[in-house]
Design an enzyme around this catalytic site. Structure first.
Site, short mmCIF file in Angstrom:
data_model
loop_
_atom_site.label_atom_id
_atom_site.label_comp_id
_atom_site.label_asym_id
_atom_site.label_seq_id
_atom_site.Cartn_x
_atom_site.Cartn_y
_atom_site.Cartn_z
N LYS A 27 0.87 -1.14 -0.08
CA LYS A 27 -0.21 -0.05 -0.17
C LYS A 27 0.80 1.19 0.08
CE LYS A 27 -1.90 1.51 3.94
NZ LYS A 27 -1.63 2.93 4.34
N ASN A 28 1.78 1.43 1.03
CA ASN A 28 2.36 2.71 1.11
C ASN A 28 3.47 2.67 0.00
OD1 ASN A 28 0.92 3.23 3.19
ND2 ASN A 28 2.29 2.66 4.76
N ARG A 98 -4.94 10.87 4.53
CA ARG A 98 -3.67 11.55 4.88
C ARG A 98 -2.68 11.31 4.06
NH1 ARG A 98 0.51 12.50 7.46
NH2 ARG A 98 0.61 14.38 8.90
N CYS A 122 -5.92 12.04 13.19
CA CYS A 122 -6.63 11.01 12.82
C CYS A 122 -6.59 10.05 14.24
CB CYS A 122 -6.03 10.35 11.40
SG CYS A 122 -4.76 9.35 11.78
N ARG A 127 -0.45 13.65 14.11
CA ARG A 127 -0.02 13.82 12.72
C ARG A 127 0.32 15.18 12.38
NH1 ARG A 127 -2.08 8.53 9.65
NH2 ARG A 127 -0.07 8.21 9.02
N PRO A 128 1.26 15.93 12.87
CA PRO A 128 1.56 17.16 12.26
C PRO A 128 2.26 17.06 10.94
CG PRO A 128 2.96 16.64 14.28
CD PRO A 128 2.09 15.67 13.96
N ILE A 129 2.47 18.16 10.24
CA ILE A 129 3.05 18.22 9.20
C ILE A 129 4.33 19.36 8.85
CG2 ILE A 129 1.28 17.15 7.57
CD1 ILE A 129 1.03 20.09 6.61
N ASP A 130 4.94 19.57 10.04
CA ASP A 130 5.83 20.66 10.27
C ASP A 130 7.04 20.27 9.49
OD1 ASP A 130 5.88 18.69 12.60
OD2 ASP A 130 8.13 19.26 12.59
N ASP A 316 3.13 -0.25 12.22
CA ASP A 316 2.10 -0.89 11.70
C ASP A 316 1.93 -2.38 12.01
OD1 ASP A 316 1.66 1.53 10.29
OD2 ASP A 316 2.49 0.97 8.60
N ARG A 409 -9.30 -0.27 3.32
CA ARG A 409 -8.40 0.62 2.88
C ARG A 409 -7.00 -0.11 2.78
NH1 ARG A 409 -8.01 5.95 6.19
NH2 ARG A 409 -6.18 5.86 4.83
N1 EPU Z 1 5.52 13.69 12.55
C1 EPU Z 1 5.86 14.99 12.75
N2 EPU Z 1 5.86 15.92 11.80
C2 EPU Z 1 5.76 15.71 10.85
C3 EPU Z 1 5.78 14.40 10.25
C4 EPU Z 1 5.55 13.51 11.06
O1 EPU Z 1 5.81 15.25 14.33
O2 EPU Z 1 5.83 16.53 9.72
C5 EPU Z 1 5.43 12.50 13.19
C6 EPU Z 1 4.04 11.96 13.18
O3 EPU Z 1 3.22 12.38 14.28
C7 EPU Z 1 4.49 10.44 13.86
C8 EPU Z 1 6.12 10.47 13.41
O4 EPU Z 1 6.59 11.78 13.27
O5 EPU Z 1 4.48 10.45 15.18
C9 EPU Z 1 6.42 9.53 12.30
O6 EPU Z 1 5.46 9.77 11.25
P1 EPU Z 1 5.73 9.51 9.61
O7 EPU Z 1 5.65 10.81 9.18
O8 EPU Z 1 6.94 8.88 9.42
O9 EPU Z 1 4.55 8.70 9.28
P2 EPU Z 1 3.79 8.97 7.80
O10 EPU Z 1 4.76 9.21 6.77
O11 EPU Z 1 2.62 9.73 7.99
C10 EPU Z 1 3.89 6.38 7.25
C11 EPU Z 1 2.97 5.35 6.70
C12 EPU Z 1 2.23 4.76 7.95
C13 EPU Z 1 3.20 4.33 8.99
C14 EPU Z 1 4.30 5.47 9.26
C15 EPU Z 1 5.49 4.80 10.20
C16 EPU Z 1 2.14 6.23 4.43
C17 EPU Z 1 1.41 6.71 3.51
N3 EPU Z 1 2.02 5.96 5.76
O12 EPU Z 1 3.15 7.36 7.92
O13 EPU Z 1 1.29 3.92 7.45
O14 EPU Z 1 2.67 3.86 9.97
O15 EPU Z 1 4.79 5.83 8.01
O16 EPU Z 1 6.16 3.98 9.42
O17 EPU Z 1 3.31 5.66 3.96
C18 EPU Z 1 -0.67 2.39 7.66
O18 EPU Z 1 -0.09 1.99 6.73
O19 EPU Z 1 -1.53 1.91 8.31
C19 EPU Z 1 0.12 3.60 7.96
C20 EPU Z 1 -0.37 4.63 9.03
#
Ligand code: EPU
Length: 430
Positions: A27-28, A98, A122, A127-130, A316, A409
């Site tokens: 998926k990812n 997301r 969620c 899940r911030p995006i900073d 995951d 999903r």
């Molecule tokens: N985070 C921040 N700021 C940011 C981005 C992330 O604080 O700008 C924090 C998040 O809140 C979290 C941590 O950093 O606490 C890690 O988040 P990350 O950004 O690595 O996760 P993601 O990229 O949003 C992907 C997968 C997730 C998987 C995570 C961790 C995709 C589409 N999603 O999420 O998959 O759990 O990496 O490996 O690739 C799932 O498939 O069910 C799923 C949630």
């Protein structure tokens, strides 16, 4: 909308599942693959794409924005980006889905601007995006935030390479910035990059189409901006889903009698394999398959789990692992370090008879073994949903799992695939 549930008649602890389950494309990896098509001048063909709801959402977003997507056959999609597309991510669907955020990097880099809604939190966490926004600014874009969301504009229409240190090795954050850097002017260096194998797989494909990305799969990635890429008929083969494979491996450990997990890459989920080995699960690990022998719960020991970025124990797989630990002898601590909402599902497992104590949003202790009883449960997200399926399969009696749309999903045709190995599961409309 019509709702659906899974009705599962449990095996009451018997080890019965046998035959083989084939693992789908990840998926990812597939979701990012749609995003990287935005870097190409010509059509890109994506193969082994899982036919899941998240992919359908991605296709809907593309079509709304004017990107041509042609589903050629099962799992095969051709994506072609015209000269002009909308640079605004459609609000409603992007908010609930997301992963759409990965589109922002390539759109910004190629078309000079992008706007998107607040992704919001969620069920698994805030899940911030900073990391994304800081990266865009360092690449020379101006970020404006309003009540509606974000509007990001590249100065003079073009991003410029820079040195980026990611505060957190965010998986989608790094991928988004890597894609942006491919079309930026000059060199970008990303430090503290995530090591997840999906990132390397997409960098390899982009490199074969003209990108200059060095170090993907290590913590420092260097990207020399090249401009739009050309596929010239090359296709991207989505790698197999390590989370799906790991979940079925756990299912095999608690309910299998020679269950084969095929079309997987065991090197991608060694943290799980080593943990299950430590707990006493007998399995035969090949190059692209694993056979789990008939095991006895009574022989399983527990192991403490701390979720970690790759190659550590994946967040995951934490939920299915909790179900495993409820069947092993002794007490285990599960420490969820990545997301703060990902242990809440244990309350439903407790109702099914598991002996679990949730100490705080990040830590739970699980005492096993417990006899699980079938119950009616609500699946809060994709991964916990699969954990409930595993729990229901080993439980005594019937379970009804609500919110099947979450499970859809991430896992294609899950009930048919499970039925083939002996699970008594049906999908029903309610
Ligand atoms: N985070 C921040 N700021 C940011 C981005 C992330 O604080 O700008 C924090 C998040 O809140 C979290 C941590 O950093 O606490 C890690 O988040 P990350 O950004 O690595 O996760 P993601 O990229 O949003 C992907 C997968 C997730 C998987 C995570 C961790 C995709 C589409 N999603 O999420 O998959 O759990 O990496 O490996 O690739 C799932 O498939 O069910 C799923 C949630």
């Amino acid at each position: 909308m019509e709702k659906e549930v899974f009705v599962i008649n449990g095996l009451s602890g018997e080890k019965k599942l046998s035959g083989s389950i084939s693992i789908n494309g990840a998926k990812n990896a597939a979701l990012q693959a749609f995003a990287f098509c935005l870097l190409f001048k010509d059509a890109v063909v994506l193969k082994n794409v899982p036919e899941i709801e998240d992919v359908k959402n991605m296709v809907t977003i593309f079509q709304t924005m004017g990107v041509e997507v042609n589903r050629k056959s099962k799992g095969v999609y051709a994506v072609k980006v015209p000269k002009k597309i909308s640079t605004e991510l459609p609000k409603e669907i992007s908010k609930k889905f997301r992963a759409s955020i990965v589109l922002t990097g390539p759109i910004l880099a190629r078309f000079g601007k992008v706007s998107f809604p607040h992704p919001g939190g969620c069920v698994i966490g805030s899940r911030p995006i900073d990391v994304f926004l800081r990266g865009f600014e360092k690449l020379g874009a101006k970020v404006d935030e309003s009540a509606e969301g974000y509007s990001v504009v590249a100065q003079k229409g073009k991003l410029r390479g820079n040195k980026l240190f990611l505060r957190i090795p965010s998986v989608t954050g790094a991928q988004t910035l890597m894609m942006a850097a491919v079309l930026a002017k000059g060199k970008t260096v990303i430090k503290n990059a995530p090591l997840e194998p999906e990132t390397k797989s997409f960098a390899d494909f982009l490199n074969s189409c003209g990108a200059k990305i060095k170090g993907a799969g290590t913590s420092t990635i260097e990207i020399a901006g090249t401009g739009p890429l050309v596929a010239r008929g090359k296709f991207y083969m989505t790698p197999s889903d390590r989370i799906e494979a790991g979940s079925f491996l756990i299912l095999g450990a608690v309910a299998g009698d020679n269950l084969e997990i095929k079309n997987c890459n065991p090197e991608d989920f060694e943290a799980l394999i080593e943990t299950l080995n430590h707990c006493g699960v007998k399995m035969d690990v090949g190059n692209n398959k694993i056979i789990v022998s008939a095991n006895n719960f009574e022989n399983y020991k527990t192991a403490d789990i701390k979720t970690h970025e790759y190659p550590g124990f994946p967040t995951d797989l934490q939920a299915p692992m909790v179900v495993f630990l409820s069947q092993a002898l002794g007490e285990a601590l599960v420490f969820e370090t990545i997301f703060e909402g990902r242990l809440n599902f244990v309350n439903e497992l407790i109702r099914m008879g598991a002996d679990i104590r949730l100490w705080d949003p990040h830590r739970a202790t699980i005492k096993g073994p417990s006899l699980l009883r079938g119950r009616e449960v609500e699946s809060p997200d994709i991964r916990a949903g699969l954990a409930f399926i595993i729990a229901a399969i080993i439980a005594n009696g019937q379970s009804i799992i609500h919110n099947v749309h979450y499970i859809d999903r991430g896992y294609a045709n899950i009930e048919e695939r499970l039925r083939c190995v002996g699970v008594d599961i049906v999908r029903q409309k309610i």
